[in-house]
Scaffold this motif. Structure first.
Motif, mmCIF file in Angstrom:
data_model
loop_
_atom_site.group_PDB
_atom_site.id
_atom_site.type_symbol
_atom_site.label_atom_id
_atom_site.label_comp_id
_atom_site.label_asym_id
_atom_site.label_seq_id
_atom_site.Cartn_x
_atom_site.Cartn_y
_atom_site.Cartn_z
ATOM 1 N N THR A 1 -35.456 -23.350 -29.801
ATOM 2 C CA THR A 1 -36.871 -23.569 -29.507
ATOM 3 C C THR A 1 -37.159 -23.365 -28.018
ATOM 4 O OG1 THR A 1 -36.868 -25.196 -31.264
ATOM 5 C CG2 THR A 1 -38.786 -25.151 -29.836
ATOM 6 N N SER A 2 -36.338 -23.943 -27.152
ATOM 7 C CA SER A 2 -36.596 -23.763 -25.718
ATOM 8 C C SER A 2 -36.392 -22.312 -25.317
ATOM 9 C CB SER A 2 -35.695 -24.646 -24.856
ATOM 10 O OG SER A 2 -35.060 -25.622 -25.607
ATOM 11 N N LEU B 1 -29.177 -22.854 -24.315
ATOM 12 C CA LEU B 1 -30.362 -23.666 -24.596
ATOM 13 C C LEU B 1 -30.577 -23.749 -26.105
ATOM 14 C CD1 LEU B 1 -32.889 -22.170 -22.018
ATOM 15 C CD2 LEU B 1 -31.979 -24.495 -21.988
ATOM 16 N N PHE C 1 -39.315 -20.389 -26.298
ATOM 17 C CA PHE C 1 -40.443 -20.762 -25.457
ATOM 18 C C PHE C 1 -40.400 -19.972 -24.139
ATOM 19 C CE2 PHE C 1 -42.719 -23.587 -22.499
ATOM 20 C CZ PHE C 1 -43.931 -23.635 -23.169
#
Lengths: 121, 480
Positions: free
Chosen positions: B160-161, B157, B164
């Motif tokens: 950022t994801s 991924l 998160f």
């Protein structure tokens, strides 16, 4: 006062005796803290002695125990197992059980805030 | 990325989430909200106490950085890592029952509550609160970056994801569940670390053709790898021994450890915890660093230390098993981050707001504020971790050793030496942090002063400062 505001220990209390007496539980607590210091010193000497005593020899002279270099085996593997055994023995036979909450039998001047505390404190 | 690796990781995240959620349901079972939220109502049993101490202490560096260095340096680094066994029993024995008794007597919920009651000084409390908020906030951000990067590298991924996902899974259970959720998830995460290291060690030994074969490979490559002195013989006994302070006995001054030593239910729990903690710490550290060393002949030529463990797990294990093993560093990072998040939140709510701003705030308001601050802190950390500012990275360098040098003597001598007073404590904290930063720069410029780790001298200097400060200004023995 909020129930969880820290109490000031030196604040005068109504029935405080003139002569301050030490909580008898602290004598045991002090002894056990010294056990901790002694154990750490012993642990360090064992760790250091085998690591650099045996490990300081030329590599060609190393022997191997369970495949690991002898200095590492004695210093870190046996050292760790030994400390594990010692702490189990300490926990089972040496360290003293005691109540941790203040109790009239243990605390010479019953703290006047005792009944303010919640059941979980 | 293989889907087989991902499934165990996803199951792990869901399980942690569920445990945190269940723990939060137990809250509010009576008693004071603050005790409950920030200290789990002092109800921890021996096993959970041991695991939360090990898991909080064991971080990304135990599972990624440390084994990665052992890969490069050899047995010398495993020797250094084994200095951490002492933390398993030392912290609990030294702070021990006296700290547990006094923190109950003072109704202390945080380490600062104890310092404030012991030294009877707002200045000590404020300075300690600032040090905790500043240093642990940056340490936390650094760990979040590590967590995000790990998910990124395992799943493919975007950063950022990945960050998160990491942030959401930690933030929800810490915010709603408080200390109890942190401790319970720590216990599960600790168990995963134990199982994961054992599986991976066995896998690596089999892949390397047995320990004697691995040892022969290491000797053929560079005999120094099996000495205590490191691949280039640069690990001196003095330097390695100084880690006894940094990652061994000095840990007694770390607020995240101190707060745990006031959270247990009974002296029996503490006895059990110190045996379990010693065994689990030693087991994890020994296994992880042996894995790092053994990985060298199995998978030569890895340049980035942090990648050794993920790469070797994927190499020697079937995908689903690698997924379980790689949940271990995930668990290590999460269990450190959740503890730090709650600690910084307690420093703001309890030590700053309730102590200095509004001591008589109603329970309901304190409740909302605790949830609110924890949540908001998490969101700020998430935003900062997206692009960590240089200042945070800089402060993180001092988070561990700096806090040790600041707090070790005010806590330990405050507990056992009746002549210790607020002048000693203040001088000791200033000296500890100040000299740590100064010596850090000196060492960076000129090499290690006296050949030992940065933390050594500040701990000695802060001891002197404590003694001088306590004896010079005003002598009045404290009545415990």
């Amino acid at each position: 006062m909020r129930p969880d505001t820290p109490k000031t220990p030196n604040a005068p209390q109504p029935n405080q005796p003139k002569q301050h007496k030490q909580d008898p539980r602290f004598k045991t607590a002090h002894k056990e803290a010294w056990i901790g210091v002694a154990l750490a010193i012993f642990n360090f000497i064992w760790w250091f002695g085998f690591a650099y005593g045996l490990g300081g020899r030329p590599v060609e002279e190393y022997t191997y125990i369970l495949g690991l270099p002898d200095w590492f085996f004695w210093s870190c593997v046996v050292g760790f197992i030994l400390m594990s055994i010692i702490t189990v023995v300490l926990a089972k036979f040496v360290l003293t059980d005691m109540p941790l909450d203040d109790d009239r039998a243990y605390h010479p001047n019953p703290p006047n805030f005792h009944d303010q505390k919640g059941p979980n404190s | 990325m293989n889907i087989g690796v991902l499934i165990p990781l996803i199951i792990f995240l869901i399980a942690i989430f569920a445990i945190g959620f269940i723990a939060s349901k137990q809250m509010g079972s009576g008693g004071s909200f603050l005790q409950d939220y920030f200290l789990g109502g002092r109800e921890l049993g021996g096993f959970v106490l041991a695991m939360t101490m090990v898991a909080t202490y064991g971080s990304a560096s135990s599972f990624l950085g440390g084994p990665g260095t052992a890969y490069t340096v050899g047995f010398g680094w495993a020797l250094l890592a084994m200095t951490q066994v002492v933390t398993g029993y030392f912290v609990l024995l030294i702070l021990g029952k006296k700290f547990a008794i006094l923190s109950r007597r003072y109704d202390a919920v945080t380490m600062i509550d104890f310092l404030k009651a012991r030294y009877n000084s707002p200045a000590v409390a404020i300075l300690a609160a600032i040090a905790i908020i500043v240093f642990l906030f940056s340490a936390m951000t650094a760990q979040w970056v590590g967590g995000g990067r790990l998910i990124e590298s395992l799943t493919g991924l975007s950063y950022t994801s990945a960050l998160f996902i990491f942030a959401i899974s930690v933030l929800v259970y810490v915010t709603i569940g408080g200390f109890r959720a942190v401790a319970l998830t720590d216990a599960v995460q600790g168990a995963i670390m134990v199982v994961g290291t054992l599986i991976l060690l066995i896998g690596v030994i089999i892949a390397g053709g047995g320990i004697p074969a691995i040892m022969q490979d290491l000797l053929n490559e560079n005999p120094n790898l099996v000495t205590p002195f490191g691949a280039d013989r640069s690990l001196t006994p003095a330097y390695v021994s100084s880690f006894w302070i940094l990652v061994g006995v000095g840990v007694v001054g770390l607020p995240q450890m101190v707060v745990r030593t006031m959270s247990y239910k009974s002296s029996k729990a503490m006895h059990r915890a110190l045996a379990i903690g010693t065994i689990v710490t030693g087991f994890i550290m020994l296994n992880m660093h042996l894995i790092g060393i053994f990985a060298r002949p199995v998978l030569p030529g890895i340049e980035v230390g942090d990648k050794v463990i993920p790469l070797v797990a994927l190499e020697v294990l079937p995908p689903w098993l690698a997924g379980i093993v790689l949940a271990a560093p995930m668990a290590a990072i999460m269990s450190t981050v959740d503890s730090l998040l709650l600690l910084v939140s307690s420093a703001i709510v309890k030590d700053v707001y309730l102590n200095f701003i509004k001591p008589d705030a109603p329970e309901q308001k304190v409740k909302m504020l605790s949830f609110g601050i924890t949540g908001v802190l998490g969101i700020i950390v998430f935003l900062l971790a997206l692009q960590p500012p240089d200042l945070l990275i800089f402060l993180n360098l001092f988070a561990f050793g700096g806090l040790e040098a600041a707090f070790i003597w005010p806590i330990v001598l405050g507990l056992y030496w009746k002549h210790g007073n607020k002048y000693g404590a203040l001088l000791s904290m200033f000296t500890g942090i100040g000299s740590y930063i100064a010596i850090h720069f000196y060492n960076q410029e000129y090499g290690n002063l006296l050949g030992v780790h940065t933390v050594t001298l500040p701990v000695v200097l802060s001891l002197l400062a404590y003694l001088i400060g306590s004896l010079a200004v005003k002598r009045e023995p404290f009545k415990f």
